[in-house]
Design an enzyme around this catalytic site. Sequence first.
Site, mmCIF file in Angstrom:
data_model
loop_
_atom_site.group_PDB
_atom_site.id
_atom_site.type_symbol
_atom_site.label_atom_id
_atom_site.label_comp_id
_atom_site.label_asym_id
_atom_site.label_seq_id
_atom_site.Cartn_x
_atom_site.Cartn_y
_atom_site.Cartn_z
ATOM 1 C CE LYS A 142 -2.950 -0.790 3.399
ATOM 2 N NZ LYS A 142 -4.299 -0.512 4.263
ATOM 3 C CB ALA B 291 -16.042 -5.096 -9.141
ATOM 4 C CB THR B 292 -18.130 -2.233 -5.059
ATOM 5 O OG1 THR B 292 -16.516 -1.795 -5.258
ATOM 6 C CG2 THR B 292 -18.330 -1.812 -3.358
ATOM 7 C CG PHE C 166 -8.723 4.727 -4.025
ATOM 8 C CD1 PHE C 166 -9.708 4.469 -3.466
ATOM 9 C CD2 PHE C 166 -9.968 5.616 -5.316
ATOM 10 C CE1 PHE C 166 -10.388 3.687 -3.726
ATOM 11 C CE2 PHE C 166 -10.892 5.393 -5.609
ATOM 12 C CZ PHE C 166 -11.316 4.247 -4.603
ATOM 13 C CE LYS D 277 8.335 -1.394 -1.444
ATOM 14 N NZ LYS D 277 8.689 -2.766 -1.575
ATOM 15 C CD GLU E 273 -6.474 -11.796 -8.317
ATOM 16 O OE1 GLU E 273 -6.362 -12.546 -8.691
ATOM 17 O OE2 GLU E 273 -7.006 -10.855 -7.582
HETATM 18 P P1 0O2 Z 1 -12.671 -11.249 -2.156
HETATM 19 O O1 0O2 Z 1 -11.893 -10.898 -1.961
HETATM 20 O O2 0O2 Z 1 -14.218 -11.010 -1.712
HETATM 21 O O3 0O2 Z 1 -13.173 -9.528 -3.516
HETATM 22 P P2 0O2 Z 1 -12.410 -16.841 -9.429
HETATM 23 O O4 0O2 Z 1 -12.816 -16.803 -8.206
HETATM 24 O O5 0O2 Z 1 -12.745 -18.279 -9.451
HETATM 25 O O6 0O2 Z 1 -13.239 -16.427 -10.634
HETATM 26 P P3 0O2 Z 1 -9.655 -16.637 -9.624
HETATM 27 O O7 0O2 Z 1 -8.986 -17.970 -9.779
HETATM 28 O O8 0O2 Z 1 -9.088 -16.619 -7.620
HETATM 29 O O9 0O2 Z 1 -11.366 -16.626 -9.684
HETATM 30 O O10 0O2 Z 1 -8.481 -15.538 -10.132
HETATM 31 P P4 0O2 Z 1 -9.554 -14.134 -10.527
HETATM 32 O O11 0O2 Z 1 -11.437 -14.525 -11.387
HETATM 33 O O12 0O2 Z 1 -8.611 -13.820 -11.108
HETATM 34 O O13 0O2 Z 1 -9.539 -13.292 -9.477
HETATM 35 C C1 0O2 Z 1 -10.816 -13.721 -8.427
HETATM 36 C C2 0O2 Z 1 -11.430 -11.955 -8.004
HETATM 37 O O14 0O2 Z 1 -11.403 -10.991 -9.073
HETATM 38 C C3 0O2 Z 1 -12.573 -12.294 -6.618
HETATM 39 O O15 0O2 Z 1 -11.840 -12.387 -5.745
HETATM 40 C C4 0O2 Z 1 -12.929 -11.126 -7.059
HETATM 41 O O16 0O2 Z 1 -12.513 -9.763 -5.848
HETATM 42 C C5 0O2 Z 1 -12.604 -10.725 -8.331
HETATM 43 N N1 0O2 Z 1 -13.721 -11.048 -9.321
HETATM 44 C C6 0O2 Z 1 -13.707 -12.393 -10.289
HETATM 45 N N2 0O2 Z 1 -15.121 -12.371 -10.712
HETATM 46 C C7 0O2 Z 1 -15.979 -11.367 -10.209
HETATM 47 C C8 0O2 Z 1 -16.935 -10.589 -10.740
HETATM 48 O O17 0O2 Z 1 -18.008 -11.734 -10.997
HETATM 49 N N3 0O2 Z 1 -17.098 -9.522 -9.945
HETATM 50 C C9 0O2 Z 1 -16.956 -9.774 -8.909
HETATM 51 N N4 0O2 Z 1 -17.444 -8.900 -8.317
HETATM 52 N N5 0O2 Z 1 -15.846 -9.468 -8.369
HETATM 53 C C10 0O2 Z 1 -14.554 -10.441 -9.383
HETATM 54 P P5 0O2 Z 1 -13.322 -13.020 -4.115
HETATM 55 O O18 0O2 Z 1 -12.173 -14.269 -4.088
HETATM 56 O O19 0O2 Z 1 -14.319 -13.088 -5.255
HETATM 57 O O20 0O2 Z 1 -12.661 -12.011 -3.427
#
Ligand code: 0O2
Length: 210
Positions: A19, A150-151, A40, A21, A138
């Site tokens: 964060k 996305a949020t 941000f 960096k 990531e």
């Molecule tokens: P968090 O922390 O709740 O956000 P997969 O879960 O299989 O799709 P993978 O292989 O881990 O994913 O990798 P990917 O898709 O590159 O990254 C997953 C993260 O990307 C998710 O984390 C989300 O933060 C975001 N993301 C991916 N697809 C979507 C989507 O359709 N909608 C939203 N809002 N975010 C998405 P997590 O695990 O959901 O955790």
Amino acid sequence: MKHWDQFLEPYKHAVEELKVKLKGIRSQYELHSDHSPIEFVTGRVKPIASILDKAHQKGISLDKLDSEMQDIAGLRIMCQFVDDIKTVVELLRSRNDFEIVEERDYISHKKASGYRSYHVVIRYPVQTIRGERKILAEIQIRTLAMNFWATVEHSLNYKYKGLFPEDIKIRLQRAAEAAFRLDEEMSTIRGEIQDAQAFFTRKKEMQQDG
Ligand code: 0O2
């Protein structure tokens, strides 16, 4: 619980260090009065319950979490314009304090949900009392419009546990298209916006100088 604290400790360090960096990049642009490609930065360590859920869903065994779960440490960089994302990715590629393991371009190839973002997975060295430990993190890079979508979608996903009613799914896809058009529209008036922002920055600096 102590075991989890110990396991998550280097991830917490990595998030805090990264964060600082990444925010530092923004400050450097500001010092040079240039448009910062970074608006941000946020960061978080994945909560234990989410780690367990994801491990279960993806069949990741708990003793392989450090090599198979890439987003236990997560950073998010928000940009004003789509073109800024490319600049940020180039900046990340040029750094020598971590190694890029994988890039996932969900902007050229959006997800079926409508999700757009650019993901960069890095291997980051953390200095611990037992020596150096390299952890995966990531970094998600997205525009403000992509982040808004996305949020909201993430909150609804939580509410419906991924099983969206058909009408909500369609509305979310439409909202994703609207966010895409907003990004396109903003890009076309990027010059105007940046001139205005530079003007306000200069005005603020002049007021501060007295
Ligand atoms: P968090 O922390 O709740 O956000 P997969 O879960 O299989 O799709 P993978 O292989 O881990 O994913 O990798 P990917 O898709 O590159 O990254 C997953 C993260 O990307 C998710 O984390 C989300 O933060 C975001 N993301 C991916 N697809 C979507 C989507 O359709 N909608 C939203 N809002 N975010 C998405 P997590 O695990 O959901 O955790």
